[in-house]
Design an enzyme around this catalytic site. Structure first.
Site, PDB file in Angstrom:
ATOM      1  N   LYS A  32       0.843  -1.200   0.000  1.00  0.00           N
ATOM      2  CA  LYS A  32       0.000   0.000   0.000  1.00  0.00           C
ATOM      3  C   LYS A  32       0.879   1.251   0.000  1.00  0.00           C
ATOM      4  O   LYS A  32       2.096   1.175   0.174  1.00  0.00           O
ATOM      5  CB  LYS A  32      -0.920  -0.023   1.218  1.00  0.00           C
ATOM      6  CG  LYS A  32      -0.178  -0.141   2.543  1.00  0.00           C
ATOM      7  CD  LYS A  32      -1.131  -0.374   3.699  1.00  0.00           C
ATOM      8  CE  LYS A  32      -0.338  -0.517   5.006  1.00  0.00           C
ATOM      9  NZ  LYS A  32      -1.227  -0.657   6.175  1.00  0.00           N
ATOM     10  N   TYR A 239      18.066  28.908   6.449  1.00  0.00           N
ATOM     11  CA  TYR A 239      17.051  29.593   7.246  1.00  0.00           C
ATOM     12  C   TYR A 239      17.389  29.574   8.730  1.00  0.00           C
ATOM     13  O   TYR A 239      17.862  28.566   9.264  1.00  0.00           O
ATOM     14  CB  TYR A 239      15.690  28.922   7.045  1.00  0.00           C
ATOM     15  CG  TYR A 239      15.043  29.208   5.707  1.00  0.00           C
ATOM     16  CD1 TYR A 239      14.807  30.511   5.277  1.00  0.00           C
ATOM     17  CD2 TYR A 239      14.664  28.168   4.875  1.00  0.00           C
ATOM     18  CE1 TYR A 239      14.213  30.759   4.055  1.00  0.00           C
ATOM     19  CE2 TYR A 239      14.058  28.405   3.645  1.00  0.00           C
ATOM     20  CZ  TYR A 239      13.837  29.715   3.244  1.00  0.00           C
ATOM     21  OH  TYR A 239      13.249  29.967   2.032  1.00  0.00           O
TER      22      TYR A 239
END
Length: 339
Positions: A32, A239
């Site tokens: 899945k 950042y």
């Protein structure tokens, strides 16, 4: 585009270890979420060639990309079937894993075999035991499933309580096979194997193999250097200026980021390899970029590729996320390369 390097040999060897541990029970595979992020069709083809015959997905829209199925292979849909899905589902070569009386009523009208899940105490999905016998009457049940809640903790009393509940209800429902164990459940021993097991994460490098070893790593990454720059001691990268150079440093910024599935939690913890030299992450992982300190690496040029290790349990520990989350987050921006 970054590259996702995938080892067919590691994938198959992991499955073979599970299969050997449960013989004579059959060993299926949960594929899945697009094969846990690695590509469901690619995984199915390689495992089917190795002898796997039972595959499991969560949704019906995951079935068409798997077609055509190799001879003798079955695909089953763990979420069952809804009224809206029924017309398309009935035309596909796949079986629902029925989990409610309503789903059983819907599927009965097709006259086709199905699988079913009974709830043995997890209280998530599955037919309540007191309703299962009546709900499934008249349906050819190919596989009857249960699911363990606490298999990762072998000493948890819920494991045996669920096993006993599954044995009790399975004795009342005719089925071609019984399946109960996921990857962790296999390690609980033969009493949990029944006729079929459904490993998932263990096939792809996460969790543990039945003998207590870590699975072989299936995935690794590489990314291209977009820019190299030399910075002085005291300069920051990225950042929030979380990385500050303690010496004159060379920084390589790669085309890889959390939009690709390289988790932001690996900021300051991940590393790249340049000709075997470990190059630590420098600053925060951003959406499309990540930087590494390559000061100690051999000469590099912009456009060169660096290997970015992705041993899934190590990365999970560093990032604060689970191995499941990291794998299924691997995005579609990779060039997937099987070897």
């Amino acid at each position: 585009m970054a590259r996702l390097h995938l080892s067919a040999a590691a994938l198959v060897a992991n499955w073979q270890d599970f299969a050997a541990a449960v013989g004579p029970a059959a060993c299926g595979a949960a594929i899945k979420a697009d094969g846990y992020g690695l590509g469901a069709r690619d995984v199915l083809v390689r495992l089917a060639a190795a002898g796997c015959r039972q595959f499991y997905v969560a949704h019906w829209h995951e079935v068409p990309p798997l077609l055509p199925l190799p001879a003798g292979v079955t695909v089953s849909v763990l979420h069952g079937v809804t009224a809206a899905e029924l017309p398309a589902a009935a035309a596909l070569p796949a079986r629902p894993v029925l989990m409610t009386p309503g789903q059983a009523m819907l599927w009965r009208q097709t006259g086709r075999p199905a699988e079913a899940m009974v709830d043995t105490g997890m209280h998530r999905l599955g037919l309540p035991p007191q309703e299962a016998v009546a709900a499934l009457a008249g349906i050819d049940i190919a596989v009857l499933h249960g699911h363990l809640a606490c298999a990762d903790d072998p000493a948890h009393p819920m494991n045996e309580a669920q096993r006993a509940a599954f044995v009790e209800i399975a004795a009342q429902i005719p089925a071609g096979a019984r399946a109960f164990a996921n990857s962790a459940g296999v390690a609980l021993g033969p009493d949990y194997h029944f006729d079929l097991v459904r490993p998932g994460i263990g096939l792809f490098g996460g969790g543990w193999l039945p003998d207590g070893r870590r699975p072989r790593n299936v995935a690794s990454l590489s990314a291209r250097i977009l820019q190299l720059r030399d910075i002085p001691a005291g300069a920051s990268v990225g950042y929030a200026a979380t990385f500050v150079a303690t010496r004159p440093s060379r920084i390589a910024t790669l085309a890889l980021g959390y939009a690709d599935g390289y988790a932001r939690g690996l900021s300051g913890g991940g590393w790249a390899l340049a000709d075997g030299v470990r190059c630590p992450a420098a600053g925060r992982v951003s959406m499309d970029l990540v930087s590494f300190d390559v000061t100690d690496a051999p000469a590099l040029a912009e456009g060169d590729w660096l290997s970015v290790p992705f041993h899934i349990e190590t990365m999970a520990a560093l990032s604060g996320r689970t191995s499941y989350e990291l794998l299924v987050a691997l995005g579609q921006r990779f060039d997937r390369i099987w070897a």
